[in-house]
Design an enzyme around this catalytic site. Structure first.
Site, mmCIF file in Angstrom:
data_model
loop_
_atom_site.group_PDB
_atom_site.id
_atom_site.type_symbol
_atom_site.label_atom_id
_atom_site.label_comp_id
_atom_site.label_asym_id
_atom_site.label_seq_id
_atom_site.Cartn_x
_atom_site.Cartn_y
_atom_site.Cartn_z
ATOM 1 N N THR A 155 -0.101 -8.739 13.620
ATOM 2 C CA THR A 155 -1.219 -8.679 12.672
ATOM 3 C C THR A 155 -0.978 -7.714 11.503
ATOM 4 O O THR A 155 -0.988 -8.120 10.344
ATOM 5 C CB THR A 155 -2.508 -8.283 13.417
ATOM 6 O OG1 THR A 155 -2.253 -7.107 14.167
ATOM 7 C CG2 THR A 155 -2.954 -9.392 14.362
ATOM 8 N N ASP B 26 11.065 -3.847 14.375
ATOM 9 C CA ASP B 26 9.816 -3.247 14.842
ATOM 10 C C ASP B 26 10.086 -2.795 16.273
ATOM 11 O O ASP B 26 10.101 -3.598 17.211
ATOM 12 C CB ASP B 26 8.657 -4.253 14.784
ATOM 13 C CG ASP B 26 7.347 -3.621 15.257
ATOM 14 O OD1 ASP B 26 7.394 -2.587 15.958
ATOM 15 O OD2 ASP B 26 6.274 -4.151 14.932
ATOM 16 N N ARG C 54 -6.482 -12.127 21.783
ATOM 17 C CA ARG C 54 -5.253 -12.346 21.010
ATOM 18 C C ARG C 54 -5.134 -13.848 20.779
ATOM 19 O O ARG C 54 -4.302 -14.525 21.356
ATOM 20 C CB ARG C 54 -4.014 -11.822 21.751
ATOM 21 C CG ARG C 54 -4.017 -10.337 22.009
ATOM 22 C CD ARG C 54 -3.521 -9.481 20.854
ATOM 23 N NE ARG C 54 -4.456 -9.323 19.774
ATOM 24 C CZ ARG C 54 -4.221 -8.541 18.718
ATOM 25 N NH1 ARG C 54 -3.101 -7.853 18.616
ATOM 26 N NH2 ARG C 54 -5.091 -8.442 17.743
ATOM 27 N N PHE D 73 -10.467 -9.329 13.489
ATOM 28 C CA PHE D 73 -10.724 -9.124 14.931
ATOM 29 C C PHE D 73 -11.294 -7.750 15.242
ATOM 30 O O PHE D 73 -12.014 -7.569 16.212
ATOM 31 C CB PHE D 73 -9.438 -9.348 15.732
ATOM 32 C CG PHE D 73 -8.272 -8.553 15.209
ATOM 33 C CD1 PHE D 73 -7.453 -9.082 14.221
ATOM 34 C CD2 PHE D 73 -8.008 -7.285 15.676
ATOM 35 C CE1 PHE D 73 -6.394 -8.353 13.708
ATOM 36 C CE2 PHE D 73 -6.957 -6.549 15.179
ATOM 37 C CZ PHE D 73 -6.149 -7.079 14.181
HETATM 38 C C1 P70 Z 1 -1.762 -2.911 19.995
HETATM 39 C C2 P70 Z 1 -1.489 -1.960 18.850
HETATM 40 C C3 P70 Z 1 0.217 -1.953 17.161
HETATM 41 C C4 P70 Z 1 1.487 -2.426 16.626
HETATM 42 C C5 P70 Z 1 2.331 -3.257 17.392
HETATM 43 C C6 P70 Z 1 3.533 -3.720 16.846
HETATM 44 C C7 P70 Z 1 4.438 -4.611 17.615
HETATM 45 C C8 P70 Z 1 3.085 -2.554 14.860
HETATM 46 C C9 P70 Z 1 1.867 -2.072 15.335
HETATM 47 C C10 P70 Z 1 1.025 -1.209 14.447
HETATM 48 C C11 P70 Z 1 -2.700 -1.632 18.015
HETATM 49 C C12 P70 Z 1 -3.286 -2.840 17.361
HETATM 50 C C13 P70 Z 1 -2.955 -3.156 16.065
HETATM 51 C C14 P70 Z 1 -3.475 -4.286 15.480
HETATM 52 C C15 P70 Z 1 -4.314 -5.094 16.223
HETATM 53 C C16 P70 Z 1 -4.686 -4.757 17.496
HETATM 54 C C17 P70 Z 1 -4.168 -3.631 18.071
HETATM 55 N N1 P70 Z 1 -0.354 -2.484 18.137
HETATM 56 N N2 P70 Z 1 3.862 -3.346 15.598
HETATM 57 O O1 P70 Z 1 -2.784 -2.713 20.650
HETATM 58 O O2 P70 Z 1 1.071 0.095 14.870
HETATM 59 O O3 P70 Z 1 -1.291 0.590 15.551
HETATM 60 O O4 P70 Z 1 0.390 2.420 15.223
HETATM 61 O O5 P70 Z 1 -0.510 1.195 13.272
HETATM 62 O O6 P70 Z 1 2.001 -3.633 18.631
HETATM 63 O O7 P70 Z 1 -0.956 -3.807 20.273
HETATM 64 P P1 P70 Z 1 -0.154 1.131 14.731
#
Ligand code: P70
Length: 460
Positions: free
Chosen positions: A128, A218, A385, A451
């Site tokens: 996202t 990533d 999701r 979301f």
């Molecule tokens: C989650 C969290 C963050 C995330 C990640 C990957 C593979 C980058 C990021 C960003 C938090 C989240 C973020 C957006 C929507 C829902 C939940 N994932 N790449 O719960 O990092 O949050 O530190 O800015 O999973 O999966 P950050």
């Protein structure tokens, strides 16, 4: 009966506990209505077991807490920055480091440095925030993950792999000049925490080297990906998680990291690169958006906790217990007949809402509905999701993702095996009355990352 006992045990003991509040169904009904049937809008005090995310929710070790006391809160040149830089260089092999407040801060800077309007960024499934920053910088994201990743029942051991034919087509169609980098996630979040194989990464490196295209990694959950390489890929059984992680990084040119996951901290992230020019440009931008380049929006103590967390995250015993706990929950749910994404991923169990609530169309938000029902049943908080997370295209049309999932995300070092039992039983309870569950309609839709703040009402 299968034997669900696994030979993993936590390589730590509990020194401090946080008390949880148990609620009644009436209290939970009031809470979820007030939250517009969106688990992001619940107050955490109304939640019993919080599986919303594994992000920033890990338990830090006594060593990390001790490190926090050694915070050097100087504006410039903090000692803790150099510890962090050393941890990143030593363990991941990247040359230059830019700390940021969290992952999306790094994505913002990296996208602004590398993307020009009209560019194309291929990647192994969207995430996202990552895709949104690419789009805001003027690029279009193209999914080049293998088809198997979009099928929740496919048992492919490396569903995070890139389909090189799809990538080749994108390169032929747009030309290398329009592709600043390919965006590769380890442990692909939206696919269910699915790993990419080392063989695929090597092929990808050969392909991109030929075309002069960067690979940006990533690396938010790279250690969990390394676990699956160790378990499933020939030639890696004897290698340590640390060695595997370093090899993964060696095939890439730079990275963004949300340290709130793998690296066991409550806040923090970074961007890393091997290219001096990219680093220089990013170091220029970080002062605009995050803070000076030696703290990037973090306190000195946060950087110290991260440096120590990176070391702890690469310990084989840690990662085996972490993934072992996720697998324990997954096997239990499967034994109850709960439809989940296969194979079981690294950071959570992804329940297939299309199969759980087959009578609901995607416009009735099956995953959003199921997340609300699980909360109502037991106070367990999960995350949608599916179609809500996917959002809308630039032209305003909804994305309709094949995967319509509810993520039961397991924080690291936080919950016990008995909590896992309660969670699986709640999924079973809801499954028993699935046929009678009605869908939702969206009554408020924010423009970005809808979301997080969208609101819903029940359909009657
Ligand atoms: C989650 C969290 C963050 C995330 C990640 C990957 C593979 C980058 C990021 C960003 C938090 C989240 C973020 C957006 C929507 C829902 C939940 N994932 N790449 O719960 O990092 O949050 O530190 O800015 O999973 O999966 P950050």
């Amino acid at each position: 009966m299968k034997n669900y006992k696994h030979s993993w045990a936590e390589p730590y003991k509990i020194k401090m506990v946080e008390l949880l509040r148990m609620t009644t169904r009436a209290q939970r009904l009031k809470a979820i209505k007030e939250a517009g049937f969106n688990t992001f809008l619940l107050r955490s005090e109304d939640v019993y077991i919080d599986l919303l995310t594994d992000s920033g929710t890990s338990a830090m070790s006594d060593r990390q807490w001790a490190g926090m006391m050694m915070g050097d809160e100087s504006y410039a040149g903090s000692r803790n920055f150099y510890h962090l830089e050393n941890a990143v260089q030593k363990n991941y092999g990247y040359k230059y480091l830019i700390p940021t407040h969290q992952g999306r801060g790094a994505e913002n800077i990296l996208s602004k440095v590398l993307i020009k309007p009209g560019d194309i960024v291929p990647g192994n499934m969207y995430f996202t925030t990552t895709r949104l920053h690419q789009e805001l910088a003027g690029a279009t994201f193209v999914d080049v993950i293998i088809d198997e990743a979009h099928d929740p029942l496919n048992e492919h051991p490396f569903k995070g792999n890139v389909d090189l034919n799809k990538l080749e087509k994108v390169v032929q169609e747009h030309g290398t000049g329009k592709i600043p980098y390919i965006s590769i996630a380890t442990s692909v979040n939206m696919a269910g925490g699915q790993p990419i194989s080392m063989a695929n990464l090597r092929e990808l490196r050969a392909f991109t080297a030929k075309h002069g295209i960067r690979i940006i990694h990533d690396m938010t959950r790279v250690a969990e990906n390394a676990h699956f390489i160790q378990k499933r890929e020939a030639g890696y059984a004897q290698k340590s998680i640390r060695e595997i992680v370093k090899e993964i990084c060696s095939y890439t040119d730079g990275a963004t990291m949300s340290a709130k996951k793998d690296a066991l901290v409550n806040i923090g992230g970074f961007m890393a690169t091997n290219e001096w020019e990219v680093f220089e440009e990013a170091r220029n931008l970080v002062v605009v958006y995050e803070g000076l380049h030696t703290y990037g929006g973090l306190a000195g103590r946060d950087m110290e906790a991260m440096a120590i967390g990176i070391e702890e995250s690469l310990d084989d015993n840690h990662i085996h217990a972490r993934v072992g706990q996720v697998e324990y929950l997954g096997h239990l749910m499967e034994s109850y007949g709960v439809p989940i994404v296969r194979p079981i991923g690294g950071h959570g169990i992804f329940v297939d809402a299309k199969r759980f609530l087959p009578h609901l169309s995607q416009d009735e938000f099956p995953a959003q509905t199921l997340a609300a029902e699980i909360f109502l049943d037991s106070g367990v908080r999960t995350m949608e999701r599916g179609v809500v997370s996917a959002g809308r295209k630039a032209n305003g049309e909804n994305y309709y993702p094949k995967l319509e999932l509810v993520r039961f995300t397991i924080p690291r070092r936080v919950y016990t095996q008995a909590h896992m039992d309660v969670i699986a039983e709640s999924a079973l309870n809801v499954l028993k009355r699935a046929k009678r569950i009605k869908g939702l309609q969206m009554v408020y839709e924010p423009k970005y990352l809808r979301f997080f703040q969208a609101r819903f009402e029940r359909l009657f």
